[in-house]
Each structure stands twice: as structure tokens, then as C-alpha cells.
Scaffold this motif. Structure first.
Motif, mmCIF file in Angstrom:
data_model
loop_
_atom_site.group_PDB
_atom_site.id
_atom_site.type_symbol
_atom_site.label_atom_id
_atom_site.label_comp_id
_atom_site.label_asym_id
_atom_site.label_seq_id
_atom_site.Cartn_x
_atom_site.Cartn_y
_atom_site.Cartn_z
ATOM 1 N N ALA A 137 0.846 -1.192 0.000
ATOM 2 C CA ALA A 137 0.000 0.000 0.000
ATOM 3 C C ALA A 137 0.887 1.249 0.000
ATOM 4 O O ALA A 137 1.716 1.424 0.895
ATOM 5 C CB ALA A 137 -0.911 -0.001 1.225
ATOM 6 N N ARG A 168 -9.847 -1.516 -1.509
ATOM 7 C CA ARG A 168 -8.455 -1.979 -1.613
ATOM 8 C C ARG A 168 -8.395 -3.475 -1.299
ATOM 9 O O ARG A 168 -7.715 -4.245 -1.979
ATOM 10 C CB ARG A 168 -7.541 -1.207 -0.671
ATOM 11 N N ASN A 202 -2.625 1.069 -6.311
ATOM 12 C CA ASN A 202 -2.579 2.139 -5.315
ATOM 13 C C ASN A 202 -3.343 3.386 -5.730
ATOM 14 O O ASN A 202 -3.302 4.404 -5.039
ATOM 15 C CB ASN A 202 -1.113 2.473 -5.000
#
Length: 613
Positions: free
Chosen positions: A226, A458, A502
Motif C-alpha cells: 500500500a 483496496r 494504489n
């Protein structure tokens, strides 16, 4: 692209067992129809089957280099797309060359940087290096797991191969399947390291495995991290366009005929458009291939996954880019041919149960191989950019399980309906899937300050990139290499994956559509119809003749008194489904019949010992 196999034994003189390694290597002749080679020393034997793509006369393997302290030898499968830059860099560091192959560049990269060569590679690869200087074997797999790679620890070393069949050809490896193997076969979670066969493991994507006298060590050299994304929308779209252009340019490099797989969807059409521009600069016309089914366009009925047939969109793309296009049109007889099913099962080593989506892919690749050796594919764009319908279905996104199992009442999870009750109880798939889901979610890294929705998306993206896509990549590699076709997957370039992963979900969907970034980054090479088309997955035949043929074949299996398939599958369930109206058969019932027939042939081909503990 190739097939590799090998054996390390610290207690047996393998110079006396060359025949065994030759047999292991021979199981993958289809992966490498152009050449074969074996390299044997006391502790190690390496085998290789070659599909010649780069430097046709010079890239023979196994390849070795003699150093002052011992030989270093390698067997390599795949492509290093940045080999030209690496070659230039290594030349500046004093390396000299005997071939023009990327294989030699990777080997010299290891001599220069050791294990850290992985940090220099861009490509798809699975390779093994025997380093006599330390008497160790180093096995390395690409970051996304595009190329398959398996190993089987032994009492005094290891067996390895591109495919399980190579390992199973060694008498040290028993064809045993236990409860743990069956759980994942029916669970559909792609557990890391899983192999159907007991005692065998996958070399993980982005993983390096070292074998020495001290044992086996693994190191992960790449994973999804991340990272903050600071680019605005315009800059992000421009960066995706820049990456996509560079990736396609690199992946068109080959010394053999190339083509693109074209489905008429956004992903394959973007690759086609970018490839057409690049090839036109070289004075070439892009070749495209599509798969279709007899009567599909004329009789198409929208369903929960597909709103439109592919053919009109394929024609629009082909007209725009001026491709030399070929449709491979299949009928139910071809799709249900038992010989084709057996070829697919042999290619994949597992009874996957995907039916016509496997057999049609195999037949498409077989037709392409008559014209081309390398094909570019749009595979993985949905995982990278968030394209599947369940990404945009609130119930699936927020379900306490893998989204692909939750979507529309869990069609995929119903694949277990055909199991005998006692087998289902032993497998306990509900708990298995729940445990795998918890493990997968726990491994996801997050950024401080992420909103709850961004954090959840995510996680969903990570699940697809770390689990779901790897099932599809394995399927595509095995079915293509079964006919000696190399399929390249531009959307798996790790630079693109890292960048888009990302990117906040709000940017991935900034125009209110799926795959907004890809749509806008490649709109300059797309017809308007494709640019505006809703996601449609790989096609599946809607012809009721397909289901009817499955029913007839299932009845033939039912007539066999002691068929081992019914040690796993509920005979009564198969009987009931084989009698329903083929035109109204539920999707999960058709999947169940395909799975039953796959298991039937798998038992016959592999003669596995199934242990339900």
C-alpha cells in the motif's frame, strides 16, 4: 516459453538416473516442441523442452557458464521483456555473449547479482538455477504468477517442474490426493502454494525458493504494498496510457509470428489497438483471433453475466484497426468431444469443471497455433482495474467472503452441490472458504487515513490480484502451452499493477463506469461502441445442444457400475440432472455435469489415490 523439470538429490548419483529426468521432461513436450535438453551432474539433473521465440538458433537449454569455482546452470521458461536493456547494462559490467537470447541475459544477471537478479527483471518467468559454487538450487517465479512452477520435497532434495505431471513422472512422487487437496478444488479460493497433489507445492508468485543440504528456504521478493497515490486524474490517465503503450511495445518483441486475442471487450480491444499502432510503424498488419459459437449471435439471450454477444464489437475493432481477423466458430459436438476434454484435463492436471470455457479456449489456441506462435491477451485487466460486475455490486463487495463466491447468490459456491453427502461433510467447504477468506483479508496492507469504503475496495482489489487472477492465469498458460502457443498478458506487468492498485477507487471509477482509467487511457485506439460497452466475460455457449450432450455422456458414466467418480460425486444427483430439460437446465447443474465428466476422465488418466481422512 518452455517447460522445465529437475531433480536434486544430495545422496544419490543422478548421473545414473538420466532416464528418469528425461521421462519427467518428456511429459511437457507440448510446452516445448522445438527442442529438448538434459544437463546432469552428481547432485542435480535439469531437463528442458523449448518453444523457440527469441534467438531461434541460439537459445538452447539447459544453459551453463563455467566459473573459477564451479558451473552455474539454468533451465528457464518465460520471457524477460527488458532483456535488451539488461544485456546492455551487463555488457558495461564486463559480460560477454555467445547468443542473442534473453535466457543468457538472465543467467548472467544471476552471475552478476545473485538472487537479487529478480529485482532487475520485467517479464513472465519460472526458472531454476543450479549453483555448483554453493551446491544449491534456486527456483524463482515471476511476480504475478504468470508462469506455473511446482516442487516436491524429497528425503534428500527436491523434484520440480513447470507442471505437476513432470513431477509425477518421477517414482518418488506418489499421485495421491487428500482431503486438503479436494477442499481447494471445490472451494475456488486459490490458496497460496496449493497443489492438488499431496506433498507437492507451488512456488509462490514473487517468491524465491532455495534448496541446499540444510533444507528448503523461501523468500518473498515482491508483493502488493500500500503506497500513497498523489497524481491527479489527468496525470493518472496519462501515466496509465504511457505504461500501456510501453508494455505492449515490449511484449510484441519476438522472432516468430504474433497475434492478439480479440473478444470485443474493452481489455482485448485496447491491446489490439495499441498493437496495431506499433506494428503499423513497422510496416505490419496486426492479426486478431476470436472464439464464437454456431448461432450465438443470431440466437443470443442476455443473462446475468452477458448483455450482448461479442461479434458486433469484434467487427467494429477489426474494421477500425484494419486487422487480419479470423473467427474460430465452434459447435456443441466440438465443445463436448471427450478427446478434447481429456486434452484439457491433461493440460491442466486438475478436473477444473469449467466446461466449454476450457474446451473452447483450447480449440481457439489450437487454431491460432497454426498461424502464430505468440499471442497477446487482455487477461487480468478486470482484476487490475476493477472490471467484474461484483466489484460494483454492493452485496458482493460487503459480503463476508470472496466477492466472486457471493455474486448473484453464489453460483460458484454451488459447485459443491454434486458431492456425496459424506464427502461434503468431510470437506466442510463452508468453514474452509471462511478460513481462507479471513487469512487473505488479514494479509492486506492499508494506508493510514483511508476511508472505510476505500479500505474495503483496496481489500477487494487485493483479493482478486492475490487469489482470483492466479486461477485464470494458470488456466490460460496450461491450455495455450498444451498446443505450443505462448500467450503474453500485458496487464500483468508489475509496474502497471503496482500503480493502478494504489490508485484510489474513486479514481478507478471517476466517470461512474467500471475500468474508468483504462477506458480513458486507451480511448484513442477504440471504436465508440467498445469504449461504451458494459463488461462482458469470456463467452460461453448458450446452445441447449451443449447441455444435452453433457447429459448423454453423464448417462454413459452412470451405466458404469464401479466408476471411481462416484466415490466423490452423488450418483443420484447426476441421474436427476441428466433427466431435466436441457433447455432449462440451471447454470450450476450444467457446471456440475461438466465437473462430473472432468472427474471421470481425470480418474482414468491419472489413476490417483484419493484419501478422505
Amino acid at each position: 516459453m518452455c517447460g522445465i523439470a529437475g531433480w536434486v538429490s544430495y545422496e544419490v548419483d543422478l548421473t545414473q538416473r538420466r532416464d528418469v529426468v528425461d521421462a519427467m521432461t518428456a511429459t511437457m513436450a507440448c510446452r516445448g516442441p522445438d527442442d529438448r535438453g538434459t544437463w546432469v551432474r552428481g547432485d542435480v539433473a535439469l531437463g528442458h523442452r523449448r518453444l523457440a521465440v527469441i534467438d531461434l538458433p541460439g537459445g538452447k537449454q539447459p544453459m551453463s557458464v563455467t566459473t573459477p569455482n564451479g558451473e552455474v546452470a539454468m533451465v528457464y521458461s518465460g520471457e524477460a521483456y527488458n532483456f535488451a536493456e539488461l544485456r546492455e547494462e551487463l555488457t558495461g559490467l564486463g559480460h560477454t555473449w555467445e547468443t542473442d537470447s534473453d535466457t543468457e541475459v538472465v543467467l548472467h544477471g544471476y552471475l552478476q547479482w545473485g538472487d537479487a537478479v529478480v529485482d532487475h527483471l520485467n517479464g513472465m518467468y519460472a526458472f531454476a538455477i543450479w549453483d555448483e559454487r554453493d551446491r544449491k538450487l534456486v527456483m524463482i517465479r515471476d511476480r504475478m504468477g504468470i508462469k506455473p512452477f511446482y516442487y516436491y520435497p524429497t528425503r534428500d532434495g527436491v523434484l520440480f517442474g513447470s507442471e505437476p505431471k513432470a513431477i509425477l513422472a518421477n517414482p518418488l512422487a506418489a499421485p495421491v490426493v487428500d482431503t486438503d487437496g479436494l477442499r481447494e478444488l471445490f472451494g475456488f479460493t486459490k490458496r497460496p502454494g496449493w497443489s492438488l497433489w499431496k506433498g507437492m507445492s507451488e512456488v509462490g508468485p514473487g517468491t524465491l525458493v532455495t534448496v541446499s543440504r540444510e533444507g528448503i528456504r523461501t523468500r518473498t521478493y515482491w508483493k502488493l504494498d500500500a503506497r500513497p497515490h498523489t497524481d491527479d486524474q489527468e496525470t493518472t490517465v496519462a501515466r496509465v496510457r504511457e505504461l500501456m503503450t510501453d508494455i505492449v511495445d515490449r511484449q510484441l518483441v519476438a522472432d516468430v509470428p504474433r497475434c492478439v486475442l480479440l473478444s470485443g471487450g474493452l481489455d482485448s480491444s485496447a491491446i489490439t489497438g495499441l498493437a496495431a499502432v506499433r506494428l503499423a510503424e513497422q510496416g505490419e498488419r496486426v492479426r486478431t483471433f476470436s472464439v464464437d459459437f454456431v448461432g450465438q449471435e443470431e440466437n443470443f439471450t442476455p443473462d446475468e453475466m452477458r448483455d450482448t454477444p461479442d461479434s458486433p464489437f469484434i467487427r467494429d475493432v477489426s474494421r477500425l484497426v484494419g486487422s487480419a481477423h479470423q473467427d474460430v466458430v465452434l459447435n456443441p459436438e466440438e465443445l463436448t468431444d471427450p478427446a478434447v476434454r481429456r486434452a484439457v484435463i491433461t493440460a491442466r492436471d486438475v478436473p477444473a469443471g469449467l466446461g466449454d470455457m476450457d474446451t473452447s479456449l483450447y480449440l481457439l489456441f489450437k487454431a491460432i497455433r497454426a498461424e502464430s506462435t505468440v499471442a497477446l491477451s487482455g487477461e487480468s485487466a478486470d482484476e487490475v482495474f476493477g472490471g467484474y460486475r461484483w466489484f460494483h455490486d454492493e452485496a458482493s463487495v460487503n459480503a463476508d467472503t470472496f466477492p466472486w463466491l457471493a455474486f448473484r447468490n453464489g453460483l460458484m459456491s454451488q459447485r459443491e452441490a454434486l458431492l456425496r453427502s459424506e464427502v461434503g461433510a468431510r470437506l466442510n467447504l463452508k468453514e474452509y472458504v471462511a478460513d481462507q477468506y479471513r487469512t487473505a483479508v488479514a494479509a492486506v496492507e492499508h494506508l493510514d487515513g483511508e476511508s472505510e469504503h476505500e479500505a474495503r475496495m483496496r481489500t477487494v482489489c487485493n483479493l482478486h490480484l492475490s487469489r482470483f487472477v492466479r486461477m485464470l492465469l494458470d488456466r490460460k498458460d496450461r491450455t495455450s502451452m498444451a498446443v505450443g502457443l505462448e500467450v503474453r498478458v500485458p496487464f500483468c506487468d508489475h509496474r502497471l499493477v503496482e500503480y493502478v492498485y494504489n490508485t484510489p477507487w474513486s479514481l478507478k471509477t471517476f466517470d461512474g463506469r467500471e475500468k474508468s482509467l483504462l477506458r480513458h487511457a486507451t480511448e484513442h485506439v477504440l471504436p465508440a461502441s467498445v469504449r461504451d460497452r458494459v463488461k462482458s466475460p469470456y463467452p460461453s455457449t448458450q446452445d441447449p445442444g451443449y447441455a444435452a450432450a453433457l447429459q448423454q455422456q453423464a448417462k454413459e458414466v452412470l451405466a458404469e457400475k464401479d466408476n471411481p467418480v462416484f466415490d466423490v460425486v452423488d450418483r443420484d444427483w447426476v441421474h436427476r440432472v441428466s433427466e431435466v430439460d436441457a433447455a432449462t437446465m440451471a447454470p450450476y447443474q450444467r457446471i456440475g455435469l461438466d465437473r462430473t465428466l472432468d472427474l471421470h476422465h481425470w480418474f482414468d488418466i491419472y489413476r490417483p489415490e484419493v484419501r478422505l481422512d
